[in-house]
Motif scaffolding. Structure first.
Motif, mmCIF file in Angstrom:
data_model
loop_
_atom_site.group_PDB
_atom_site.id
_atom_site.type_symbol
_atom_site.label_atom_id
_atom_site.label_comp_id
_atom_site.label_asym_id
_atom_site.label_seq_id
_atom_site.Cartn_x
_atom_site.Cartn_y
_atom_site.Cartn_z
ATOM 1 N N LYS A 335 0.814 -1.222 0.000
ATOM 2 C CA LYS A 335 0.000 0.000 0.000
ATOM 3 C C LYS A 335 0.842 1.264 0.000
ATOM 4 O O LYS A 335 0.362 2.336 -0.382
ATOM 5 N N THR A 336 2.088 1.159 0.436
ATOM 6 C CA THR A 336 2.957 2.336 0.463
ATOM 7 C C THR A 336 3.820 2.461 -0.784
ATOM 8 O O THR A 336 4.668 3.345 -0.871
ATOM 9 N N GLY A 337 3.621 1.571 -1.744
ATOM 10 C CA GLY A 337 4.392 1.623 -2.974
ATOM 11 C C GLY A 337 5.697 0.875 -2.932
ATOM 12 O O GLY A 337 6.565 1.064 -3.791
ATOM 13 N N GLY A 338 5.858 -0.009 -1.952
ATOM 14 C CA GLY A 338 7.065 -0.819 -1.870
ATOM 15 C C GLY A 338 6.943 -2.087 -2.690
ATOM 16 O O GLY A 338 5.905 -2.747 -2.674
ATOM 17 N N LEU A 339 8.001 -2.441 -3.409
ATOM 18 C CA LEU A 339 8.002 -3.637 -4.246
ATOM 19 C C LEU A 339 8.570 -4.812 -3.459
ATOM 20 O O LEU A 339 9.632 -4.705 -2.835
ATOM 21 N N HIS A 340 7.870 -5.936 -3.479
ATOM 22 C CA HIS A 340 8.290 -7.138 -2.769
ATOM 23 C C HIS A 340 8.286 -8.327 -3.725
ATOM 24 O O HIS A 340 7.538 -8.338 -4.717
ATOM 25 N N VAL A 341 9.077 -9.325 -3.406
ATOM 26 C CA VAL A 341 9.092 -10.585 -4.160
ATOM 27 C C VAL A 341 8.998 -11.726 -3.158
ATOM 28 O O VAL A 341 9.857 -11.871 -2.283
ATOM 29 N N GLY A 401 2.711 -0.560 -13.776
ATOM 30 C CA GLY A 401 1.669 0.463 -13.704
ATOM 31 C C GLY A 401 1.603 1.148 -12.347
ATOM 32 O O GLY A 401 1.720 2.382 -12.250
ATOM 33 N N PRO A 402 1.424 0.397 -11.255
ATOM 34 C CA PRO A 402 1.344 1.020 -9.926
ATOM 35 C C PRO A 402 2.582 1.825 -9.537
ATOM 36 O O PRO A 402 2.477 2.786 -8.776
ATOM 37 N N LEU A 403 3.754 1.479 -10.062
ATOM 38 C CA LEU A 403 4.990 2.169 -9.689
ATOM 39 C C LEU A 403 5.449 3.170 -10.749
ATOM 40 O O LEU A 403 6.520 3.778 -10.611
ATOM 41 N N ALA A 404 4.643 3.341 -11.804
ATOM 42 C CA ALA A 404 4.970 4.267 -12.893
ATOM 43 C C ALA A 404 6.343 3.960 -13.498
ATOM 44 O O ALA A 404 7.170 4.843 -13.715
ATOM 45 N N LEU A 405 6.576 2.690 -13.767
ATOM 46 C CA LEU A 405 7.816 2.243 -14.379
ATOM 47 C C LEU A 405 7.537 1.625 -15.733
ATOM 48 O O LEU A 405 6.405 1.218 -16.027
ATOM 49 N N SER A 406 8.573 1.520 -16.555
ATOM 50 C CA SER A 406 8.442 0.746 -17.781
ATOM 51 C C SER A 406 8.476 -0.731 -17.413
ATOM 52 O O SER A 406 8.937 -1.109 -16.327
ATOM 53 N N VAL A 407 8.012 -1.589 -18.304
ATOM 54 C CA VAL A 407 8.023 -3.026 -18.022
ATOM 55 C C VAL A 407 9.449 -3.539 -17.802
ATOM 56 O O VAL A 407 9.690 -4.298 -16.854
ATOM 57 N N PRO A 408 10.433 -3.146 -18.636
ATOM 58 C CA PRO A 408 11.796 -3.600 -18.357
ATOM 59 C C PRO A 408 12.318 -3.130 -16.999
ATOM 60 O O PRO A 408 13.012 -3.872 -16.308
ATOM 61 N N GLN A 409 11.993 -1.894 -16.617
ATOM 62 C CA GLN A 409 12.431 -1.403 -15.307
ATOM 63 C C GLN A 409 11.805 -2.222 -14.179
ATOM 64 O O GLN A 409 12.477 -2.573 -13.202
#
Length: 683
Positions: A335-341, A401-409
């Motif tokens: 919810k805070t925009g953090g990316l997890h795996v 999309g949620p992080l406003a990045l390109s797909v490669p990024q």
């Protein structure tokens, strides 16, 4: 002799066999609903006639997954009056001292499924209070009315005198033969009430599910005219009979990952590597283990799951550190925009988005595909075409999309986070144990291991990475090298040199008798057996002990100089100091009983000269390494076409039927005479 090893993982079922004088392999999706279907498919794909197989070795994640998912049997616990809450209270130590949200391990069964039995045995084995017959009858009737599938019986000090447990077990088995009954002394004859109770409950909890699976496996094999032996890989690095696995399923918690480390140890000896890190990345998890002198470390204490909240198991286990990062680990944004795996995985069904089975969750495999590291046309030797657009959509919708990045990024970010998480497991078995990674090599295997190993090695400055032959099915290959092994332990507490000789000799005799009995039950030729005894020693006042080899009771009861010197040296090696003037005490005696394999076919194959079986040419495609906006034109090679002695300088992608190897720019690859790849990293 035709032998086959089958490793069932959370995502794929791998097979390696030595059949008709040749190595055969296959890799197919695991069938979670019925894993035996995956075994049947893998045998068909490898062209193995079940009736012609002399021995099948098998490892599975079903036991450990049952615990992690808490999907085991409804289990009751019978214990001594006054000790009902030992299992719930656990240890008073706080592993994560600064975690404000720290939680203790949650028992696998609720408190209302614990019943107290009136009896009491002292630590000396003397009976303080006889087993109350009325309470025994009440316990059996109580179990009868609780609707349970399994019962764990763990009485105080039953490790030294199991008579009361035997009587309770006999009454339960007579009244309810349909229940899975586990008596603590049949699993573990060692002190530490909490860990002993937890181990007993674990065995009962997984017993019905694992036992049902093993019976289905046995039935499938017999229906397919299989007349050979079935051996199950166990967590201590050895194998056991199918019957013993049904009785003690807790012994196969880490059966799959352990086999790969056994194979990595054999390979390290062949290559003359004294200290290595075995790294195994599959579809669900990544595992690491430190190998010294060709052997992994065996620990007698282990935790299923997270170290703080997991379930303790006091049995010998190959020391493996596991993290929830694999090819199928899901990438998600909080919810805070953090990316997890991870740690959640898509598993075999539906699998990654690129499998085209309808999954909308992007995973590490999707990221590798979008970065050009995986060939969508050669996956599983061309047996499964990958859907690049499905992977792109999933990555765009859930991450980019949620992080406003390109797909490669986004894909590059997913891979970097996964690599960082997996490097923690490598650090845990090297840096955290006082081992300098710069003095080690990494042996990488698993379907996804060779794709990520070099990034992880570079992060902690490991200079050399070895990619063995058949890396994608290497754990199954390791099973073909595992010896039969059984561990026995008996608590014996006393000052070294002051022990009563008759008492120590009695314990040695009990261990030997138990070992001979197990050899007979499993049909093992005593002439092939190797009896090795160890004493768990410590300085008086210490909590934990170190296992030291002892050849006889006399080393503990008479002149103790030999065993003292051994202990002081080992203590100094582990902790950087020793105290030769301190009094020593023994807490347990152990017997490690092994029986060497009658063949060494798999080990011989590891060193056989390499002969290319293909003449595929070199291709090129764009692959992302460090900058997602600047892919690098990279040579694409087919491993089966590489000649012994060949040298390759990265960037390169080396593809083979069941795995892909990513070579970073300027790193150098050498093909050994036996066909293994040795990668020298350039820093």
């Amino acid at each position: 002799m035709n032998i086959v090893g089958v490793d069932i993982g959370g995502t794929f079922t791998d097979l390696v066999g030595y059949v008709g004088g040749h190595i055969v392999t296959s890799k197919t999706s695991t069938v979670p609903a019925d894993p035996t279907k995956g075994i049947a498919t893998s045998l068909d794909l490898a062209g193995c006639e079940t009736g012609s197989v002399d021995e099948l070795l098998h490892g599975s994640t079903i036991a450990i997954n049952t615990v992690l998912e808490r999907k085991g049997a409804r289990t009751a616990l019978l214990t001594t009056t006054g000790f009902r809450d030992v299992y719930a209270i656990g240890r008073s130590n706080r592993i994560e001292a600064f975690n404000l949200f720290f939680e203790r391990p949650e028992p696998l069964m609720p408190r209302d499924l614990t019943f107290e039995v009136r009896e009491r045995i002292l630590a000396t084995g003397e009976v303080l209070e006889p087993l109350d017959e009325k309470t025994l009858d009440e316990a059996v009737a109580w179990v009868d009315g609780m609707g349970v599938e399994a019962v764990a019986v763990c009485l105080l000090h039953a490790y030294v005198n199991p008579e009361h447990e035997r009587r309770i077990g006999a009454a339960l088995r007579q009244r309810r033969p349909d229940l899975f009954i586990t008596l603590s002394h049949e699993i573990l004859r060692e002190y530490r009430e909490y860990e002993r109770t937890s181990t007993t409950v674990l065995n009962a909890f997984v017993g019905p599910r694992v036992g049902g699976y093993l019976r289905r496996l046995d039935g499938y094999l017999r229906d397919a005219s299989f007349g050979g032996k079935v051996h199950i890989m166990r967590s201590n690095g050895g194998v056991m009979s199918l019957r013993l696995a049904q009785e003690q399923p807790v012994s196969m918690m880490e059966s799959g990952p352990v086999a790969g480390m056994i194979g990595a140890g054999r390979l390290s000896k062949l290559l003359g590597l004294e200290r290595c890190v075995g790294f195994d990345m599959g579809g669900t998890t990544a595992k690491s283990s430190l190998l010294t002198g060709g052997a992994p470390v065996i620990e007698t204490g282990y935790v299923i799951g997270d170290k703080a909240t997991g379930q303790p198991m006091q049995l010998p286990v190959v020391d493996i550190v596991e993290v929830g990062a694999g090819g199928g680990s899901i990438a998600w944004v909080d919810k805070t925009g953090g990316l997890h795996v991870g740690p959640k995985s898509v598993g075999a069904d539906p699998g990654p988005a690129c499998y085209g089975k309808g999954s909308a969750d992007p995973v590490v495999t999707d990221a590798d595909l979008l970065l050009g590291r995986i060939n969508p046309r050669r996956f599983l030797n061309g047996g499964m075409a990958l859907d690049v657009e499905a992977a792109r959509r999933a990555m765009q919708e859930k991450v980019a999309g949620p992080l406003a990045l390109s797909v490669p990024q986004a894909a590059h970010g997913v891979v970097r986070i996964a690599d960082a998480a997996m490097s923690l497991s490598v650090r845990a078995v090297s840096v955290n144990k006082g081992v300098d990674p710069r003095d080690t090599a990494m042996i990488a295997f698993g379907g996804a291991g060779p794709l990520h190993a070099i990034s992880i090695a570079r992060e902690i400055f490991i200079p050399t990475v070895v990619i063995p032959k058949l890396p994608g099915t290497f754990s199954a290959l390791g099973m073909l090298m595992a010896s039969w092994r059984q561990d026995f332990v008996q608590t014996l507490i006393g000052r070294v040199g002051d022990l009563q000789a008759s008492h120590a000799e009695e314990v040695f005799a009990e261990l030997a008798a138990a070992g001979r009995d197990q050899l007979t039950r499993d049909g093992i030729d005593p002439a092939t057996a190797d009896f090795r005894y160890y004493a768990d020693l410590r300085y008086v006042g210490q909590e934990h002990a170190i296992s030291i080899p002892v050849e006889s009771a006399a080393l503990l009861t008479g002149e103790a100089r030999t065993v003292r010197d051994r202990f002081d040296r080992e203590h100094d090696k582990r902790y950087g100091q020793s105290a030769p003037s301190e009094t020593m005490e023994v807490v347990s005696l152990r017997l490690v009983l092994t029986a060497a394999r009658s063949d060494s076919l798999a080990e011989q194959w590891l060193s056989q000269p390499w002969t290319p079986d293909s003449d595929a040419g070199t291709e090129h495609r764009d692959v992302v390494f460090d900058d997602p906006e600047r892919p690098v034109k990279t040579q694409i090679l087919w491993r089966n076409a590489l000649k012994a002695g060949a040298r390759i300088v990265g960037p390169a992608v080396i593809e083979e039927p069941n795995s892909t190897i990513l070579i970073h720019p300027d790193d150098e690859v050498r093909v050994t005479d036996a066909g293994h790849l040795v990668v020298t990293l350039k820093y």
